[in-house]
Design a protein around this motif. Sequence first.
Motif, PDB file in Angstrom:
ATOM      1  N   VAL A 107       2.358  -2.411 -17.821  1.00 21.32           N
ATOM      2  CA  VAL A 107       3.539  -3.491 -17.528  1.00 21.32           C
ATOM      3  C   VAL A 107       3.769  -3.943 -16.228  1.00 21.32           C
ATOM      4  CG1 VAL A 107       5.567  -1.684 -17.550  1.00 21.32           C
ATOM      5  CG2 VAL A 107       5.723  -4.437 -18.302  1.00 21.32           C
ATOM      6  N   ALA A 108       3.891  -5.052 -15.893  1.00 21.06           N
ATOM      7  CA  ALA A 108       4.348  -5.726 -14.638  1.00 21.06           C
ATOM      8  C   ALA A 108       5.241  -6.865 -14.802  1.00 21.06           C
ATOM      9  CB  ALA A 108       3.084  -6.132 -13.801  1.00 21.06           C
ATOM     10  N   MET A 109       5.857  -7.373 -13.755  1.00 23.32           N
ATOM     11  CA  MET A 109       6.795  -8.366 -13.639  1.00 23.32           C
ATOM     12  C   MET A 109       6.363  -9.620 -12.983  1.00 23.32           C
ATOM     13  SD  MET A 109      10.576  -8.438 -11.585  1.00 23.32           S
ATOM     14  CE  MET A 109      11.164  -6.898 -12.490  1.00 23.32           C
ATOM     15  N   TYR A 110       6.264 -10.765 -13.838  1.00 18.24           N
ATOM     16  CA  TYR A 110       5.739 -12.037 -13.152  1.00 18.24           C
ATOM     17  C   TYR A 110       6.467 -12.459 -12.303  1.00 18.24           C
ATOM     18  CZ  TYR A 110       3.226 -16.532 -13.662  1.00 18.24           C
ATOM     19  OH  TYR A 110       2.633 -17.666 -13.108  1.00 18.24           O
ATOM     20  N   LEU A 111       5.933 -13.149 -11.216  1.00 13.05           N
ATOM     21  CA  LEU A 111       6.695 -13.834  -9.993  1.00 13.05           C
ATOM     22  C   LEU A 111       6.571 -15.194 -10.310  1.00 13.05           C
ATOM     23  CD1 LEU A 111       5.741 -11.280  -7.218  1.00 13.05           C
ATOM     24  CD2 LEU A 111       7.901 -11.502  -8.583  1.00 13.05           C
ATOM     25  N   GLY A 112       5.723 -15.805 -10.949  1.00 11.55           N
ATOM     26  CA  GLY A 112       5.366 -17.222 -10.926  1.00 11.55           C
ATOM     27  C   GLY A 112       4.230 -17.495 -10.038  1.00 11.55           C
ATOM     28  N   ASP A 113       3.846 -18.803 -10.100  1.00 16.09           N
ATOM     29  CA  ASP A 113       2.644 -19.118  -9.281  1.00 16.09           C
ATOM     30  C   ASP A 113       1.566 -18.056  -9.310  1.00 16.09           C
ATOM     31  OD1 ASP A 113       4.200 -21.224  -8.288  1.00 16.09           O
ATOM     32  OD2 ASP A 113       5.299 -19.855  -6.696  1.00 16.09           O
ATOM     33  N   GLY A 114       1.412 -17.390 -10.550  1.00 13.94           N
ATOM     34  CA  GLY A 114       0.108 -16.660 -10.626  1.00 13.94           C
ATOM     35  C   GLY A 114       0.253 -15.151 -10.189  1.00 13.94           C
ATOM     36  N   LYS A 115       1.477 -14.744  -9.755  1.00 17.29           N
ATOM     37  CA  LYS A 115       1.547 -13.565  -9.023  1.00 17.29           C
ATOM     38  C   LYS A 115       2.433 -12.444 -10.078  1.00 17.29           C
ATOM     39  CE  LYS A 115       0.911 -15.438  -4.198  1.00 17.29           C
ATOM     40  NZ  LYS A 115       0.517 -16.464  -4.873  1.00 17.29           N
ATOM     41  N   ILE A 116       2.213 -11.298  -9.549  1.00 11.20           N
ATOM     42  CA  ILE A 116       2.907 -10.127 -10.223  1.00 11.20           C
ATOM     43  C   ILE A 116       3.114  -9.240  -9.422  1.00 11.20           C
ATOM     44  CG2 ILE A 116       1.964 -10.632 -12.871  1.00 11.20           C
ATOM     45  CD1 ILE A 116       0.265  -8.093 -12.176  1.00 11.20           C
ATOM     46  N   VAL A 117       4.348  -8.409  -9.619  1.00 11.15           N
ATOM     47  CA  VAL A 117       4.518  -7.241  -8.754  1.00 11.15           C
ATOM     48  C   VAL A 117       4.585  -6.188  -9.624  1.00 11.15           C
ATOM     49  CG1 VAL A 117       7.134  -7.347  -9.373  1.00 11.15           C
ATOM     50  CG2 VAL A 117       6.237  -6.111  -7.359  1.00 11.15           C
ATOM     51  N   GLU A 118       3.719  -4.838  -9.284  1.00 12.29           N
ATOM     52  CA  GLU A 118       3.682  -3.943 -10.324  1.00 12.29           C
ATOM     53  C   GLU A 118       3.510  -2.579  -9.486  1.00 12.29           C
ATOM     54  OE1 GLU A 118       0.035  -4.375 -12.063  1.00 12.29           O
ATOM     55  OE2 GLU A 118      -1.421  -4.345 -10.239  1.00 12.29           O
ATOM     56  N   ALA A 119       3.516  -1.554 -10.120  1.00 14.86           N
ATOM     57  CA  ALA A 119       3.359  -0.195  -9.728  1.00 14.86           C
ATOM     58  C   ALA A 119       1.988   0.161 -10.528  1.00 14.86           C
ATOM     59  CB  ALA A 119       4.612   0.829  -9.944  1.00 14.86           C
ATOM     60  N   GLN A 120       0.669   0.065 -10.102  1.00 15.35           N
ATOM     61  CA  GLN A 120      -0.304   0.123 -11.012  1.00 15.35           C
ATOM     62  C   GLN A 120      -0.844   1.301 -10.970  1.00 15.35           C
ATOM     63  OE1 GLN A 120      -3.618  -1.887  -8.800  1.00 15.35           O
ATOM     64  NE2 GLN A 120      -4.421  -2.624 -10.772  1.00 15.35           N
ATOM     65  N   GLN A 121      -1.191   2.079 -10.464  1.00 14.84           N
ATOM     66  CA  GLN A 121      -1.831   3.340 -10.628  1.00 14.84           C
ATOM     67  C   GLN A 121      -1.884   4.468  -9.228  1.00 14.84           C
ATOM     68  OE1 GLN A 121      -5.685   1.722 -11.254  1.00 14.84           O
ATOM     69  NE2 GLN A 121      -6.442   2.480  -9.746  1.00 14.84           N
ATOM     70  N   THR A 122      -2.239   5.867  -9.398  1.00 18.30           N
ATOM     71  CA  THR A 122      -1.970   6.518  -8.576  1.00 18.30           C
ATOM     72  C   THR A 122      -2.890   6.311  -7.361  1.00 18.30           C
ATOM     73  OG1 THR A 122      -1.781   8.522 -10.222  1.00 18.30           O
ATOM     74  CG2 THR A 122      -2.642   8.932  -8.130  1.00 18.30           C
ATOM     75  N   GLY A 123      -2.465   6.225  -6.254  1.00 20.79           N
ATOM     76  CA  GLY A 123      -3.330   5.830  -4.918  1.00 20.79           C
ATOM     77  C   GLY A 123      -3.113   4.504  -4.495  1.00 20.79           C
ATOM     78  N   VAL A 124      -2.154   3.730  -5.475  1.00 16.40           N
ATOM     79  CA  VAL A 124      -2.017   2.219  -5.124  1.00 16.40           C
ATOM     80  C   VAL A 124      -0.493   1.980  -5.150  1.00 16.40           C
ATOM     81  CG1 VAL A 124      -2.396   0.144  -5.899  1.00 16.40           C
ATOM     82  CG2 VAL A 124      -4.132   1.528  -6.424  1.00 16.40           C
ATOM     83  N   PRO A 125       0.177   1.722  -3.916  1.00 17.04           N
ATOM     84  CA  PRO A 125       1.576   1.793  -3.693  1.00 17.04           C
ATOM     85  C   PRO A 125       2.227   0.373  -4.454  1.00 17.04           C
ATOM     86  CG  PRO A 125       0.399   1.036  -1.909  1.00 17.04           C
ATOM     87  CD  PRO A 125      -0.685   1.489  -2.580  1.00 17.04           C
ATOM     88  N   VAL A 126       3.148   0.344  -4.896  1.00 16.29           N
ATOM     89  CA  VAL A 126       3.673  -1.125  -5.356  1.00 16.29           C
ATOM     90  C   VAL A 126       3.259  -2.071  -4.573  1.00 16.29           C
ATOM     91  CG1 VAL A 126       6.221  -2.066  -6.032  1.00 16.29           C
ATOM     92  CG2 VAL A 126       6.076   0.157  -6.289  1.00 16.29           C
ATOM     93  N   HIS A 127       3.120  -3.167  -5.357  1.00 12.04           N
ATOM     94  CA  HIS A 127       2.403  -4.283  -4.524  1.00 12.04           C
ATOM     95  C   HIS A 127       2.696  -5.673  -5.235  1.00 12.04           C
ATOM     96  CE1 HIS A 127      -0.680  -2.809  -7.371  1.00 12.04           C
ATOM     97  NE2 HIS A 127      -1.125  -3.984  -7.263  1.00 12.04           N
ATOM     98  N   VAL A 128       2.369  -6.664  -4.701  1.00  8.64           N
ATOM     99  CA  VAL A 128       2.060  -8.233  -5.190  1.00  8.64           C
ATOM    100  C   VAL A 128       0.685  -8.380  -5.338  1.00  8.64           C
ATOM    101  CG1 VAL A 128       2.684 -10.418  -4.962  1.00  8.64           C
ATOM    102  CG2 VAL A 128       4.580  -8.893  -4.670  1.00  8.64           C
ATOM    103  N   ARG A 129       0.309  -9.007  -6.399  1.00  8.37           N
ATOM    104  CA  ARG A 129      -1.098  -9.323  -6.535  1.00  8.37           C
ATOM    105  C   ARG A 129      -1.182 -10.442  -7.512  1.00  8.37           C
ATOM    106  NH1 ARG A 129      -3.891  -8.437 -11.195  1.00  8.37           N
ATOM    107  NH2 ARG A 129      -3.137  -6.825 -12.789  1.00  8.37           N
ATOM    108  N   ALA A 130      -2.391 -11.346  -7.325  1.00  2.00           N
ATOM    109  CA  ALA A 130      -2.568 -12.365  -8.509  1.00  2.00           C
ATOM    110  C   ALA A 130      -2.918 -11.835  -9.634  1.00  2.00           C
ATOM    111  CB  ALA A 130      -3.657 -13.346  -7.722  1.00  2.00           C
ATOM    112  N   VAL A 131      -2.671 -12.753 -10.668  1.00  4.84           N
ATOM    113  CA  VAL A 131      -2.841 -12.456 -12.044  1.00  4.84           C
ATOM    114  C   VAL A 131      -3.470 -13.521 -12.628  1.00  4.84           C
ATOM    115  CG1 VAL A 131      -0.695 -13.181 -13.129  1.00  4.84           C
ATOM    116  CG2 VAL A 131      -2.111 -11.343 -14.368  1.00  4.84           C
ATOM    117  N   SER A 132      -4.573 -13.304 -13.514  1.00  6.96           N
ATOM    118  CA  SER A 132      -5.176 -14.458 -14.314  1.00  6.96           C
ATOM    119  C   SER A 132      -4.626 -14.243 -15.805  1.00  6.96           C
ATOM    120  CB  SER A 132      -6.725 -14.356 -14.322  1.00  6.96           C
ATOM    121  OG  SER A 132      -7.112 -15.362 -15.182  1.00  6.96           O
ATOM    122  N   PHE A 133      -4.323 -15.137 -16.423  1.00  8.63           N
ATOM    123  CA  PHE A 133      -4.014 -15.223 -17.837  1.00  8.63           C
ATOM    124  C   PHE A 133      -5.193 -14.775 -18.776  1.00  8.63           C
ATOM    125  CE2 PHE A 133      -0.637 -18.005 -16.634  1.00  8.63           C
ATOM    126  CZ  PHE A 133       0.458 -17.129 -16.718  1.00  8.63           C
TER     127      PHE A 133
END
Length: 332
Positions: free
Chosen positions: A292-318
């Motif tokens: 699960v991640a939080m949508y930020l609008g403008d095609g971006k999300i904030v998420e805690a993705q997986q081990t070794g990857v810190p909390v970050h913002v990234r682009a998302v495609s539907f």
Amino acid sequence: MRIGLLLGVVVAALTATVVTASMVVKVVTDQQEAQALGVTNLGCDAAIGPSQPGQLDMASVQAGNLRAEQKQLVSLIISIGKQRNLSPRAWQIAIQAGMTESGLRNLNYGDRDSLGIFQMRPSMNWGSEAQLQDPVYEINKFYDVLLTVPGWDQMRPGTSAQAVERSAFPDRYHKWEPMGAYLVENLGQVSDVTGCGQGAGLMLPPNQAAAAAIQFALSQLGKPYVWGAEGPDSYDCSGLMQTSYKAAGIILDRVAADQYKDGAMLPVRDAHAGDLLFWANDPANPATVHHVAMYLGDGKIVEAQQTGVPVHVRAVSFTERELVPQAVRPGV
């Protein structure tokens, strides 16, 4: 190395501040637009219907392969549903149950003493053998039992069908979900069986706590992913969502699959800032949600993705692989 790391942290912080400000403005704007329209909460469930790419075509082909007897029974299911002032969702549930149990045929045989469209059993007090060969009786009986199921109109149609039929194979009713919605929309002349069609996200009042949840989530950028963590020093995906919304005064369940049920659903393409997006092994089956991640609008999300990857913002495609076609708006 330390200088580079420091610059990275400063850039991330500045980015978080800019993104936070723009997202807060977007949430507030959405709230004002909704209030100006005088809209109300629809209580819809976008988990029904052909919501994934390719499903509409598949449903059309399946419906086109139905024989005359099957189409007549579908029409009767819809007609009786309308006469009883039942919602289109009730019709879809009955169609999916009938297709699963008998292939939408009024059978005079079945497992043990099962009979008819829904394979009802005289020995289980569904009715007499004669009644369970009368389509009008069978359909009304199905609706009678459906209406006794608590929350039947809030569940996925296949789940409601299972609650009536009590099958040993509960997941099989979902197979006919796209076709059921297609038949309701076309034979039942319902323009949007889900109640959450194109643009309907604007008809759901934006969650007024979304801005606070976004601000909290973005303040956690750079913290490590740790499975099972809920902060303050580390997070997993659902832990970040739960803690962010807790800071906004909304309590979510702990794991992603349960958070999928923690708000109003709408098509993912209509997601607004603060809505939750989900990923599943089978995007048509919410039981397989794993992220699960939080949508930020403008095609971006904030998420805690997986081990070794810190909390970050990234682009998302539907159209992203495994993305569930429904978003969830907490607190609505």
